[in-house]
Scaffold this active site. Structure first.
Site, PDB file in Angstrom:
ATOM      1  N   SER A 116      82.438 -56.042 -21.311  1.00  0.00           N
ATOM      2  CA  SER A 116      82.358 -54.802 -22.080  1.00  0.00           C
ATOM      3  C   SER A 116      80.983 -54.702 -22.753  1.00  0.00           C
ATOM      4  O   SER A 116      79.971 -54.728 -22.059  1.00  0.00           O
ATOM      5  CB  SER A 116      83.507 -54.745 -23.094  1.00  0.00           C
ATOM      6  OG  SER A 116      83.673 -53.443 -23.595  1.00  0.00           O
ATOM      7  N   ASP A 168      89.044 -47.959 -15.054  1.00  0.00           N
ATOM      8  CA  ASP A 168      88.327 -48.397 -16.255  1.00  0.00           C
ATOM      9  C   ASP A 168      87.147 -47.461 -16.482  1.00  0.00           C
ATOM     10  O   ASP A 168      86.113 -47.573 -15.823  1.00  0.00           O
ATOM     11  CB  ASP A 168      87.847 -49.839 -16.097  1.00  0.00           C
ATOM     12  CG  ASP A 168      87.163 -50.359 -17.355  1.00  0.00           C
ATOM     13  OD1 ASP A 168      87.066 -49.601 -18.344  1.00  0.00           O
ATOM     14  OD2 ASP A 168      86.742 -51.532 -17.350  1.00  0.00           O
ATOM     15  N   HIS A 181      90.851 -51.679 -18.764  1.00  0.00           N
ATOM     16  CA  HIS A 181      89.712 -52.374 -19.371  1.00  0.00           C
ATOM     17  C   HIS A 181      90.117 -53.714 -19.988  1.00  0.00           C
ATOM     18  O   HIS A 181      89.247 -54.544 -20.274  1.00  0.00           O
ATOM     19  CB  HIS A 181      89.062 -51.481 -20.435  1.00  0.00           C
ATOM     20  CG  HIS A 181      87.750 -52.000 -20.940  1.00  0.00           C
ATOM     21  ND1 HIS A 181      86.634 -52.135 -20.134  1.00  0.00           N
ATOM     22  CD2 HIS A 181      87.373 -52.443 -22.179  1.00  0.00           C
ATOM     23  CE1 HIS A 181      85.627 -52.618 -20.846  1.00  0.00           C
ATOM     24  NE2 HIS A 181      86.050 -52.821 -22.086  1.00  0.00           N
TER      25      HIS A 181
END
Length: 199
Positions: A116, A168, A181
């Site tokens: 991320s 995602d 995610h």
């Protein structure tokens, strides 16, 4: 007197047999075979987070037979950092870790990784590395990467593995968190095998 003389001779013999340790040898003495520097995602606790870091650390240590140091990058991991394209301080820290390790441990395999916002940090760190230090990075692994479509500098692009789940939106560059995610933990065994194959 005889005892003192004998002791002195014995110590001298031991000193003569002991090879001098150079500064370089001293620095390399505690080197691992493999180093992985990992940046966690936004809002995750600790330095490894919870979604990817701990699982990847365990999987790499299991897959790689050599000695491994898996280190989480200490950075704030705030939402503001993600919105700014990744925390710059975290990127500097990661880049410095790579440079220092490359200098101290010339035979070590070095990997950088992030999830991320940590993937953003990884991209930014790669851009800060000198060409020589980029060449020392054996591989780059990212998960839920907002910069999925951005090429890494130098030869790092050809030494890259990216995991982006269907659905995602973070991987599509959109600041929208959906369930896909948060499932990259299941990809850590495959990522560890990818790393192990390059050691």
């Amino acid at each position: 007197m005889k005892f003192t003389t004998l002791a002195t001779l014995a110590l001298g013999a031991v000193s003569a047999l002991a090879a001098p340790v150079t500064e370089l040898e001293s620095r390399q003495l505690f080197c691992r075979d493999v180093y992985v520097f990992f940046a966690r995602g936004t809002g995750e606790v600790g330095t490894l987070g919870t979604v990817v870091g701990p699982g990847l650390s365990a999987a790499v240590k299991l897959a790689v037979r050599d000695s491994v140091e898996f280190e989480g990058i200490d950075y704030p991991a705030l939402v503001s950092g993600y919105l700014a394209g990744g925390d710059r301080g975290g990127a500097r820290t990661m880049a410095n870790k790579v440079s220092q390790t490359a200098s101290r441990c010339p035979n070590a395999k070095i990997f950088i990784s992030g999830y991320s916002q940590g993937a953003q940090v990884t991209h930014l760190a790669a851009r800060q590395l000198s060409a020589a230090d980029q060449a020392r990075v054996t591989g780059v692994v990212t998960f839920g990467d907002p910069y999925r479509d951005d090429a890494l500098p130098g030869g790092l692009q050809s030494r890259r593995k990216t995991y982006c789940n269907v659905g995602d939106l973070i991987c599509a560059g959109l600041p929208t968190l959906l369930a896909p995610h948060f499932t990259y933990g299941s990809d850590t065994p495959d990522a560890a095998r990818w790393i192990a194959a390059r050691v």
